[in-house]
Motif scaffolding. Structure first.
Motif, PDB file in Angstrom:
ATOM      1  N   TYR A  44      41.897-111.645 -49.368  1.00 29.98           N
ATOM      2  CA  TYR A  44      42.606-112.242 -48.227  1.00 29.98           C
ATOM      3  C   TYR A  44      42.534-111.426 -46.935  1.00 29.98           C
ATOM      4  O   TYR A  44      43.181-111.781 -45.955  1.00 29.98           O
ATOM      5  N   ALA A  45      41.739-110.404 -46.884  1.00 28.97           N
ATOM      6  CA  ALA A  45      41.672-109.550 -45.698  1.00 28.97           C
ATOM      7  C   ALA A  45      40.757-110.162 -44.639  1.00 28.97           C
ATOM      8  O   ALA A  45      39.694-109.622 -44.318  1.00 28.97           O
ATOM      9  N   ARG A  46      41.156-111.294 -44.101  1.00 23.88           N
ATOM     10  CA  ARG A  46      40.399-111.958 -43.029  1.00 23.88           C
ATOM     11  C   ARG A  46      41.322-112.909 -42.278  1.00 23.88           C
ATOM     12  O   ARG A  46      42.412-113.241 -42.741  1.00 23.88           O
ATOM     13  N   VAL A  47      40.868-113.358 -41.137  1.00 18.53           N
ATOM     14  CA  VAL A  47      41.671-114.237 -40.293  1.00 18.53           C
ATOM     15  C   VAL A  47      41.274-115.699 -40.494  1.00 18.53           C
ATOM     16  O   VAL A  47      42.123-116.587 -40.498  1.00 18.53           O
ATOM     17  N   GLU A  48      39.994-115.938 -40.666  1.00 19.80           N
ATOM     18  CA  GLU A  48      39.490-117.304 -40.825  1.00 19.80           C
ATOM     19  C   GLU A  48      39.363-117.640 -42.300  1.00 19.80           C
ATOM     20  O   GLU A  48      39.092-116.751 -43.098  1.00 19.80           O
ATOM     21  N   PRO A  49      39.513-118.861 -42.720  1.00 20.38           N
ATOM     22  CA  PRO A  49      39.818-120.057 -41.954  1.00 20.38           C
ATOM     23  C   PRO A  49      41.317-120.173 -41.663  1.00 20.38           C
ATOM     24  O   PRO A  49      42.147-119.748 -42.442  1.00 20.38           O
ATOM     25  N   ARG A  50      41.608-120.735 -40.538  1.00 18.42           N
ATOM     26  CA  ARG A  50      43.002-120.951 -40.148  1.00 18.42           C
ATOM     27  C   ARG A  50      43.474-122.295 -40.696  1.00 18.42           C
ATOM     28  O   ARG A  50      42.698-123.218 -40.877  1.00 18.42           O
ATOM     29  N   PHE A  51      44.777-122.368 -40.954  1.00 17.68           N
ATOM     30  CA  PHE A  51      45.386-123.616 -41.427  1.00 17.68           C
ATOM     31  C   PHE A  51      46.619-123.861 -40.583  1.00 17.68           C
ATOM     32  O   PHE A  51      47.556-123.068 -40.597  1.00 17.68           O
ATOM     33  N   LEU A  52      46.614-124.936 -39.816  1.00 19.80           N
ATOM     34  CA  LEU A  52      47.691-125.281 -38.889  1.00 19.80           C
ATOM     35  C   LEU A  52      47.989-124.114 -37.936  1.00 19.80           C
ATOM     36  O   LEU A  52      49.138-123.852 -37.587  1.00 19.80           O
ATOM     37  N   GLY A  53      46.951-123.394 -37.552  1.00 19.49           N
ATOM     38  CA  GLY A  53      47.094-122.279 -36.620  1.00 19.49           C
ATOM     39  C   GLY A  53      47.445-120.950 -37.269  1.00 19.49           C
ATOM     40  O   GLY A  53      47.474-119.920 -36.604  1.00 19.49           O
ATOM     41  N   PHE A  54      47.735-120.950 -38.566  1.00 23.82           N
ATOM     42  CA  PHE A  54      48.078-119.714 -39.261  1.00 23.82           C
ATOM     43  C   PHE A  54      46.816-119.030 -39.767  1.00 23.82           C
ATOM     44  O   PHE A  54      45.951-119.682 -40.351  1.00 23.82           O
ATOM     45  N   PRO A  55      46.706-117.724 -39.589  1.00 25.61           N
ATOM     46  CA  PRO A  55      45.564-117.000 -40.152  1.00 25.61           C
ATOM     47  C   PRO A  55      45.545-117.105 -41.675  1.00 25.61           C
ATOM     48  O   PRO A  55      46.579-117.306 -42.325  1.00 25.61           O
ATOM     49  N   PHE A  56      44.359-116.955 -42.230  1.00 26.54           N
ATOM     50  CA  PHE A  56      44.159-117.091 -43.668  1.00 26.54           C
ATOM     51  C   PHE A  56      45.141-116.245 -44.467  1.00 26.54           C
ATOM     52  O   PHE A  56      45.705-116.697 -45.456  1.00 26.54           O
ATOM     53  N   PHE A  57      45.359-114.996 -44.038  1.00 27.85           N
ATOM     54  CA  PHE A  57      46.238-114.080 -44.760  1.00 27.85           C
ATOM     55  C   PHE A  57      47.597-114.707 -45.040  1.00 27.85           C
ATOM     56  O   PHE A  57      48.091-114.655 -46.157  1.00 27.85           O
ATOM     57  N   TYR A  58      48.212-115.321 -44.050  1.00 26.97           N
ATOM     58  CA  TYR A  58      49.574-115.853 -44.217  1.00 26.97           C
ATOM     59  C   TYR A  58      49.626-117.042 -45.160  1.00 26.97           C
ATOM     60  O   TYR A  58      50.454-117.099 -46.061  1.00 26.97           O
ATOM     61  N   TRP A  59      48.749-118.029 -44.931  1.00 28.58           N
ATOM     62  CA  TRP A  59      48.864-119.205 -45.778  1.00 28.58           C
ATOM     63  C   TRP A  59      48.351-118.948 -47.192  1.00 28.58           C
ATOM     64  O   TRP A  59      48.828-119.555 -48.155  1.00 28.58           O
ATOM     65  N   TYR A  60      47.422-118.002 -47.349  1.00 32.20           N
ATOM     66  CA  TYR A  60      46.940-117.653 -48.681  1.00 32.20           C
ATOM     67  C   TYR A  60      48.057-116.994 -49.503  1.00 32.20           C
ATOM     68  O   TYR A  60      48.277-117.340 -50.665  1.00 32.20           O
ATOM     69  N   GLN A  61      48.766-116.056 -48.886  1.00 35.52           N
ATOM     70  CA  GLN A  61      49.860-115.383 -49.587  1.00 35.52           C
ATOM     71  C   GLN A  61      50.994-116.372 -49.905  1.00 35.52           C
ATOM     72  O   GLN A  61      51.585-116.315 -50.980  1.00 35.52           O
ATOM     73  N   LEU A  62      51.293-117.260 -48.984  1.00 37.18           N
ATOM     74  CA  LEU A  62      52.324-118.261 -49.234  1.00 37.18           C
ATOM     75  C   LEU A  62      51.902-119.208 -50.354  1.00 37.18           C
ATOM     76  O   LEU A  62      52.725-119.587 -51.199  1.00 37.18           O
ATOM     77  N   LEU A  63      50.632-119.561 -50.380  1.00 37.42           N
ATOM     78  CA  LEU A  63      50.117-120.406 -51.455  1.00 37.42           C
ATOM     79  C   LEU A  63      50.315-119.732 -52.810  1.00 37.42           C
ATOM     80  O   LEU A  63      50.707-120.388 -53.785  1.00 37.42           O
ATOM     81  N   TRP A  64      50.118-118.421 -52.869  1.00 35.49           N
ATOM     82  CA  TRP A  64      50.301-117.707 -54.131  1.00 35.49           C
ATOM     83  C   TRP A  64      51.758-117.652 -54.578  1.00 35.49           C
ATOM     84  O   TRP A  64      52.043-117.509 -55.762  1.00 35.49           O
ATOM     85  N   VAL A  65      52.684-117.777 -53.668  1.00 33.49           N
ATOM     86  CA  VAL A  65      54.093-117.857 -54.064  1.00 33.49           C
ATOM     87  C   VAL A  65      54.298-119.099 -54.936  1.00 33.49           C
ATOM     88  O   VAL A  65      54.923-119.034 -55.998  1.00 33.49           O
ATOM     89  N   PHE A  66      53.740-120.212 -54.517  1.00 36.15           N
ATOM     90  CA  PHE A  66      53.888-121.455 -55.265  1.00 36.15           C
ATOM     91  C   PHE A  66      53.057-121.443 -56.551  1.00 36.15           C
ATOM     92  O   PHE A  66      53.505-121.942 -57.586  1.00 36.15           O
TER      93      PHE A  66
END
Length: 99
Positions: A44-66
């Protein structure tokens, strides 16, 4: 009748519920996936691809919570099913005992 702690010590811990089973191995692997994969920084050490303006790091980590919550729930269901099977088998073998 439930087994008392001193009874368990006498039997040497031979209670089948404590034995390693394929279900318990699967549960251990599922839980390890939920713990280890989010810790692998290279995934997850990258910015792209973005999802709804969020960098990859944030939405990837949030996805792993679920995903981790789902893996925990699946583990619970598997262990509950194994325990129900054990209790059903144990009841059927001891139901013939006259007490």
């Amino acid at each position: 009748m439930t087994q008392q702690p001193h009874d368990r010590a006498r039997t040497g811990g031979s209670d089948p519920r404590w034995r390693l089973s394929p279900t318990k191995i699967v549960v251990a692997v599922l839980l390890l996936i939920g713990i280890v994969v989010p810790l692998l920084v290279g995934t997850y050490a990258r910015v792209e691809p973005r999802f709804l303006g969020f960098p990859f790091f944030y939405w990837y980590q949030l996805l792993w919570v679920f995903i981790a919550a789902g893996l925990c729930g699946l583990s619970y269901v598997l262990l509950k099913r194994e325990r129900a099977t054990f209790e059903r088998q144990h009841r059927s073998t001891t139901s013939g005992d006259a007490r």
